[in-house]
Design an enzyme around this catalytic site. Structure first.
Site, PDB file in Angstrom:
ATOM      1  N   ASP A 128       1.047  -1.209   0.032  1.00  0.00           N
ATOM      2  CA  ASP A 128       0.161  -0.052   0.083  1.00  0.00           C
ATOM      3  C   ASP A 128       0.999   1.348  -0.024  1.00  0.00           C
ATOM      4  O   ASP A 128       1.668   1.366   1.030  1.00  0.00           O
ATOM      5  CB  ASP A 128      -0.792  -0.033   1.373  1.00  0.00           C
ATOM      6  CG  ASP A 128      -1.935   1.084   1.420  1.00  0.00           C
ATOM      7  OD1 ASP A 128      -1.617   2.126   0.699  1.00  0.00           O
ATOM      8  OD2 ASP A 128      -2.578   1.160   2.282  1.00  0.00           O
TER       9      ASP A 128
ATOM     10  N   ASN B  24       2.902   2.488 -11.109  1.00  0.00           N
ATOM     11  CA  ASN B  24       1.787   2.714 -11.847  1.00  0.00           C
ATOM     12  C   ASN B  24       0.593   3.045 -10.685  1.00  0.00           C
ATOM     13  O   ASN B  24      -0.229   3.971 -11.120  1.00  0.00           O
ATOM     14  CB  ASN B  24       1.422   1.625 -12.611  1.00  0.00           C
ATOM     15  CG  ASN B  24      -0.089   1.251 -13.038  1.00  0.00           C
ATOM     16  OD1 ASN B  24      -0.431   2.138 -13.872  1.00  0.00           O
ATOM     17  ND2 ASN B  24      -0.837   0.705 -12.194  1.00  0.00           N
TER      18      ASN B  24
ATOM     19  N   TYR C 187      -5.099  16.663  -8.306  1.00  0.00           N
ATOM     20  CA  TYR C 187      -4.632  15.417  -8.852  1.00  0.00           C
ATOM     21  C   TYR C 187      -3.332  15.841  -9.640  1.00  0.00           C
ATOM     22  O   TYR C 187      -2.242  15.293  -9.665  1.00  0.00           O
ATOM     23  CB  TYR C 187      -5.635  14.582  -9.543  1.00  0.00           C
ATOM     24  CG  TYR C 187      -5.108  13.445 -10.582  1.00  0.00           C
ATOM     25  CD1 TYR C 187      -4.482  12.264  -9.885  1.00  0.00           C
ATOM     26  CD2 TYR C 187      -5.092  13.637 -11.818  1.00  0.00           C
ATOM     27  CE1 TYR C 187      -4.079  11.491 -10.986  1.00  0.00           C
ATOM     28  CE2 TYR C 187      -4.420  12.656 -12.841  1.00  0.00           C
ATOM     29  CZ  TYR C 187      -4.152  11.688 -12.048  1.00  0.00           C
ATOM     30  OH  TYR C 187      -3.684  10.711 -13.282  1.00  0.00           O
TER      31      TYR C 187
ATOM     32  N   LYS D 153       0.679  14.879  -9.404  1.00  0.00           N
ATOM     33  CA  LYS D 153       1.662  14.220 -10.400  1.00  0.00           C
ATOM     34  C   LYS D 153       2.751  15.095 -10.826  1.00  0.00           C
ATOM     35  O   LYS D 153       3.765  14.755 -11.077  1.00  0.00           O
ATOM     36  CB  LYS D 153       0.640  13.824 -11.784  1.00  0.00           C
ATOM     37  CG  LYS D 153      -0.186  13.041 -11.606  1.00  0.00           C
ATOM     38  CD  LYS D 153       0.601  11.582 -11.246  1.00  0.00           C
ATOM     39  CE  LYS D 153      -0.650  10.345 -11.225  1.00  0.00           C
ATOM     40  NZ  LYS D 153       0.028   9.089 -11.023  1.00  0.00           N
TER      41      LYS D 153
ATOM     42  N   VAL E  80      -7.011   7.333 -20.977  1.00  0.00           N
ATOM     43  CA  VAL E  80      -7.349   5.819 -21.315  1.00  0.00           C
ATOM     44  C   VAL E  80      -8.450   5.257 -20.399  1.00  0.00           C
ATOM     45  O   VAL E  80      -8.937   5.834 -19.315  1.00  0.00           O
ATOM     46  CB  VAL E  80      -5.979   5.004 -20.621  1.00  0.00           C
ATOM     47  CG1 VAL E  80      -6.097   3.518 -20.651  1.00  0.00           C
ATOM     48  CG2 VAL E  80      -4.678   5.373 -20.973  1.00  0.00           C
TER      49      VAL E  80
HETATM   50  N1  LIG Z   1      -6.648   6.320 -17.095  1.00  0.00           N
HETATM   51  C1  LIG Z   1      -6.034   7.371 -17.443  1.00  0.00           C
HETATM   52  O1  LIG Z   1      -6.568   7.977 -18.376  1.00  0.00           O
HETATM   53  C2  LIG Z   1      -4.825   8.089 -16.836  1.00  0.00           C
HETATM   54  C3  LIG Z   1      -4.229   9.145 -17.470  1.00  0.00           C
HETATM   55  C4  LIG Z   1      -3.229   9.669 -16.656  1.00  0.00           C
HETATM   56  C5  LIG Z   1      -2.348   9.246 -15.957  1.00  0.00           C
HETATM   57  N2  LIG Z   1      -2.981   7.870 -15.379  1.00  0.00           N
HETATM   58  C6  LIG Z   1      -2.219   7.126 -14.372  1.00  0.00           C
HETATM   59  O2  LIG Z   1      -1.882   5.988 -14.566  1.00  0.00           O
HETATM   60  C7  LIG Z   1      -1.854   5.064 -13.474  1.00  0.00           C
HETATM   61  C8  LIG Z   1      -2.849   3.959 -13.483  1.00  0.00           C
HETATM   62  O3  LIG Z   1      -4.349   4.706 -13.444  1.00  0.00           O
HETATM   63  P1  LIG Z   1      -5.525   3.850 -14.028  1.00  0.00           P
HETATM   64  O4  LIG Z   1      -6.318   4.791 -15.130  1.00  0.00           O
HETATM   65  O5  LIG Z   1      -5.252   2.456 -14.246  1.00  0.00           O
HETATM   66  O6  LIG Z   1      -6.389   4.063 -12.614  1.00  0.00           O
HETATM   67  P2  LIG Z   1      -7.139   2.956 -11.867  1.00  0.00           P
HETATM   68  O7  LIG Z   1      -8.066   2.148 -12.598  1.00  0.00           O
HETATM   69  O8  LIG Z   1      -7.903   3.975 -10.717  1.00  0.00           O
HETATM   70  O9  LIG Z   1      -6.281   2.057 -10.947  1.00  0.00           O
HETATM   71  C9  LIG Z   1      -5.477   2.649 -10.119  1.00  0.00           C
HETATM   72  C10 LIG Z   1      -4.680   1.539  -9.323  1.00  0.00           C
HETATM   73  O10 LIG Z   1      -3.867   2.212  -8.341  1.00  0.00           O
HETATM   74  C11 LIG Z   1      -3.985   1.531  -7.176  1.00  0.00           C
HETATM   75  N3  LIG Z   1      -4.025   2.282  -5.933  1.00  0.00           N
HETATM   76  C12 LIG Z   1      -4.800   3.333  -5.639  1.00  0.00           C
HETATM   77  N4  LIG Z   1      -4.185   3.682  -4.293  1.00  0.00           N
HETATM   78  C13 LIG Z   1      -3.021   2.952  -3.884  1.00  0.00           C
HETATM   79  C14 LIG Z   1      -2.461   2.938  -2.619  1.00  0.00           C
HETATM   80  N5  LIG Z   1      -2.598   3.565  -1.817  1.00  0.00           N
HETATM   81  N6  LIG Z   1      -1.356   1.755  -2.773  1.00  0.00           N
HETATM   82  C15 LIG Z   1      -1.085   0.980  -3.860  1.00  0.00           C
HETATM   83  N7  LIG Z   1      -2.168   1.003  -4.917  1.00  0.00           N
HETATM   84  C16 LIG Z   1      -3.059   2.019  -4.994  1.00  0.00           C
HETATM   85  C17 LIG Z   1      -5.247   0.935  -7.159  1.00  0.00           C
HETATM   86  O11 LIG Z   1      -5.597  -0.086  -6.628  1.00  0.00           O
HETATM   87  P3  LIG Z   1      -7.024  -0.253  -5.660  1.00  0.00           P
HETATM   88  O12 LIG Z   1      -7.812  -1.301  -6.487  1.00  0.00           O
HETATM   89  O13 LIG Z   1      -6.730  -0.873  -4.319  1.00  0.00           O
HETATM   90  O14 LIG Z   1      -7.589   0.810  -5.358  1.00  0.00           O
HETATM   91  C18 LIG Z   1      -5.466   0.575  -8.594  1.00  0.00           C
HETATM   92  O15 LIG Z   1      -4.770  -0.654  -8.819  1.00  0.00           O
HETATM   93  C19 LIG Z   1      -2.267   6.232 -12.231  1.00  0.00           C
HETATM   94  O16 LIG Z   1      -1.131   6.475 -11.754  1.00  0.00           O
HETATM   95  C20 LIG Z   1      -3.016   7.279 -13.082  1.00  0.00           C
HETATM   96  O17 LIG Z   1      -2.898   8.356 -12.290  1.00  0.00           O
HETATM   97  C21 LIG Z   1      -4.013   7.498 -15.793  1.00  0.00           C
END
Ligand SMILES: NC(=O)c1ccc[n+]([C@@H]2O[C@H](COP(=O)([O-])OP(=O)(O)OC[C@H]3O[C@@H](n4cnc5c(N)ncnc54)[C@H](OP(=O)(O)O)[C@@H]3O)[C@@H](O)[C@H]2O)c1
Length: 272
Positions: A59, A88, A169, A173, A202
């Site tokens: 975590d 990630n 947010y 970052k 995404v």
């Molecule tokens: N999707 C996009 O368009 C987008 C765009 C720009 C950047 N990003 C970045 O890409 C990365 C992945 O994003 P995503 O879209 O896949 O997001 P997501 O679907 O919200 O998944 C986030 C992941 O981070 C984990 N997480 C959250 N808090 C945590 C903690 N305290 N310790 C460990 N793990 C934790 C979550 O685990 P739980 O299941 O336990 O909550 C989940 O596995 C993130 O860093 C996000 O900021 C995403």
């Protein structure tokens, strides 16, 4: 033939990293998650039994769990060390996801609570992660530390496209981009590439339950994106995003000028 540690593999982009990287049975992947049992069940269902996948509890908001995960990873990988550390996992809060910064004006307590969580998870948690796993990365051959950032933290994009949503947010970052550059400043002489990569826009199921008001905020954002990138056809899949990110981290090197840099999934400043 590489060893990967990826945080936040329970869902979204992280789960896709796990899928793609474990397709090669010679790769070894350690995934860190908050809920180990649920993720192990999901991985068994979605990927079947892949002996090259190990799920550990980690975590980002709890240093002791990261320390234990680093110790357990050392036992799993042995002398191979870690080739790629992929930060990630991250908190993407609902509070500021759709509304402009001005909408936070009267939400004082929520803003302060969410800001603390963002700082702890997206910045300090990742800094702890780097410190704890660096000895393993230094043992590895590839020595790449990749952090998932966001184009929303790019000042030119914010100002030119008037991206007024996701202020807290994006600021977390942006802070992490600085930490990544600081690690590069200290460790590039040891051959470790620290790099921030935005995954693009995404689709991970975040927009399925939005209210009409939230949808309006998103529509405004997408309209501005279209002005910036007329080719934009909507969010990409995790599959496409991860394919691009991997291609970018393969091409990136300290010698090529990527140490401490902040780039898109395409390896440049084209964010979508
Ligand atoms: N999707 C996009 O368009 C987008 C765009 C720009 C950047 N990003 C970045 O890409 C990365 C992945 O994003 P995503 O879209 O896949 O997001 P997501 O679907 O919200 O998944 C986030 C992941 O981070 C984990 N997480 C959250 N808090 C945590 C903690 N305290 N310790 C460990 N793990 C934790 C979550 O685990 P739980 O299941 O336990 O909550 C989940 O596995 C993130 O860093 C996000 O900021 C995403």
């Amino acid at each position: 033939m590489s060893v990967y540690v990826v945080t936040g593999v329970s869902r979204g982009i992280g789960l896709e990293f796990l899928k793609q990287l474990s397709e090669d049975p010679k790769n070894l992947i350690v995934g860190l998650v908050r809920d180990k049992v649920a993720t192990e069940q999901k991985v068994a269902t979605e990927l079947g039994g892949r002996p090259n996948v190990h799920i550990l509890h980690g975590d980002l908001a709890n240093y002791a769990t990261l320390k234990q995960a680093a110790a357990d990873t050392a036992d799993i990988v042995g002398e191979r060390g870690v080739d790629y550390l992929v930060a990630n996992g991250g908190l993407v809060p609902h509070l500021d996801a759709y509304g402009p910064i001005g909408a936070l004006a009267d939400k004082v307590e929520e803003v302060e609570a969410v800001s603390s969580q963002l700082w702890q998870t997206n910045v300090i948690g990742n800094m702890h992660l780097f410190h704890l796993f660096l000895p393993l990365v230094l043992k590895g051959h590839v020595k790449k530390v990749i952090t998932l950032s966001t184009g929303m933290a790019d000042l030119d994009l914010i100002n030119n496209c008037e991206v007024d949503i996701a202020g807290l947010y994006a600021a977390s970052k942006a802070a992490m981009n600085v930490i990544v550059a600081k690690f590069n400043a200290q460790y590039k002489k040891d051959g470790v590439l620290f790099l921030s990569i935005s995954p693009g826009f995404v689709e991970v199921g975040r927009y399925t339950d939005v209210t009409p008001e939230e949808a309006q905020g998103m529509t405004g954002f997408v309209g501005n994106l279209l002005a910036y990138a007329p080719h934009f056809k909507g969010p990409i899949t995790p599959e496409e995003s991860v394919r691009h990110i991997r291609s970018t981290w393969e091409k990136a090197s300290i010698e090529g000028g990527f140490g401490g840099a902040f780039v898109s999934h395409l390896g440049n400043k084209q964010w979508v």
